[in-house]
Design a protein around this motif. Structure first.
Motif: not given
Length: 371
Positions: A307-309, A336-338, A351-354
């Protein structure tokens, strides 16, 4: 050649401006995904098992003597009563055996009668001192042997008479014929199964259970049984029998579910049935959609979003039993983990995600778990 000194200041300005721009920044792709927050729910996931309707008691009947099948008296699916003949063997050979035994009994009876007469004559001679005591004892012993041979011959004849009765195979209970393994003209061995009779009375569902659900099935108080032919009806079932070992081929445990208050006109033998084991309260589990699971080289993994990065990382998990479009996560995830549920095959580690539609996906999963 003329030098245009007036243009030098302008060229210097252009060169200085070009040097001050620096390197162009690299573009980083941000991939849109769908994800849900892993949440624990009380109880384990209910499971459905397919099986078939069977009788609790089933007799595999065979002749008690070898011979050639002379007649088959029932058909597959015939309703039979206790003591009703099902098959007959050719009785000729057994009749000859009985006739021989009768002759042996007659011969033994004649020998015993002759020995009895000899003993009486010797006893009279002994009284008049015309015979010795030894001769009397010898004749008495011969009589005892003849009488013993007579009893043995009679017993042998009775056994053959009984064996002649074994040429008729009769049902040992009321029921229905579910299998026939011999036809007229076939030679069968003693004890070979030729007719199978399913007894009237209790009906059960034979199912197979994976090892991960054994303890849960034992804790279920009431199971729900339904059949494909009558999807609008349900019956209550109870676990009656659970095999102590797995099947050599399927590696599952065989189980028998007794059906309570069944209607024999509705539940017929061999019908396809489903046994539903509801959720079991008392345990806390995490459930995720099947689309979140990544199978790579035999490992079950999920993409977890930081959730931070907003970057993803693969996490190996241990899975439990599936139900519909969800599966239990026995280990590897924390509450609670996404977890990414859509687009998992297009991601790379780091990899960054949205995250798109996280709230909507979570609500859909909650609604699926409440079914």
């Amino acid at each position: 050649m003329r030098i245009h000194w007036a243009a030098l200041p302008l060229a210097g300005v252009i060169l200085l401006s070009a040097c001050s721009r620096g390197e162009p920044q690299a573009y980083e792709e941000v991939r849109p995904v769908r994800a849900i927050a892993a949440g624990r729910q009380a109880g384990s996931v209910g499971a459905s098992y397919s099986g078939e309707i069977v009788a609790r008691y089933e007799s595999r009947l065979g002749f008690r003597t070898a011979g050639k099948v002379a007649e088959r008296l029932v058909e597959l699916g015939s309703t039979v009563k206790r003591g009703q003949p099902l098959m007959r063997l050719d009785p000729q050979q057994e009749a000859l055996h009985v006739a021989g035994a009768d002759a042996e009994v007659d011969a033994a009876r004649s020998r015993a009668a002759q020995a009895r007469i000899d003993l009486q004559r010797t006893e009279q001679l002994l009284a008049r001192q015309f015979a010795s005591r030894a001769e009397f004892d010898q004749n008495k012993l011969a009589l005892d042997q003849a009488e013993s041979q007579l009893r043995a011959a009679i017993a042998q004849r009775d056994a053959l008479v009984n064996q002649r009765g074994y040429t008729v195979l009769s049902s040992d209970r009321d029921g229905v014929v579910t299998a026939i393994a011999a036809e007229a003209g076939q030679v069968v061995a003693a004890g070979q199964t030729v007719v199978t009779v399913a007894a009237d009375g209790e009906r059960e569902v034979a199912i197979s259970i994976p090892e991960s659900r054994i303890d849960e099935l034992r804790r279920v108080q009431a199971l729900k049984v339904s059949v494909w032919a009558h999807p609008d009806r349900q019956w209550t079932g109870v676990l009656r029998e659970l095999a102590p070992d797995t099947d050599n081929v399927t590696r599952t445990y065989s189980a028998r579910i007794t059906i309570r208050d069944f209607d024999p006109t509705v539940l017929r033998l061999g019908m396809t049935a489903s046994v539903f084991a509801p959720d079991i309260e008392g345990t806390s589990t995490i459930r995720v959609p099947l689309t979140a699971i990544v199978d790579q080289q035999g490992k079950r993994q999920v993409w977890v979003v930081d959730p931070k990065t907003s970057r993803v990382a693969l996490r190996e998990v241990k899975l439990g039993s599936p139900q519909d479009d969800t599966v239990l996560v026995a280990a590897g995830l924390a509450e609670g983990e996404m977890v990414v549920t859509a687009g998992v095959h297009m991601l790379q580690p780091g990899q960054r995600v949205k995250v798109a539609g996280a709230q909507q996906a979570a609500s859909e999963t909650d609604a699926g778990g409440a079914k």
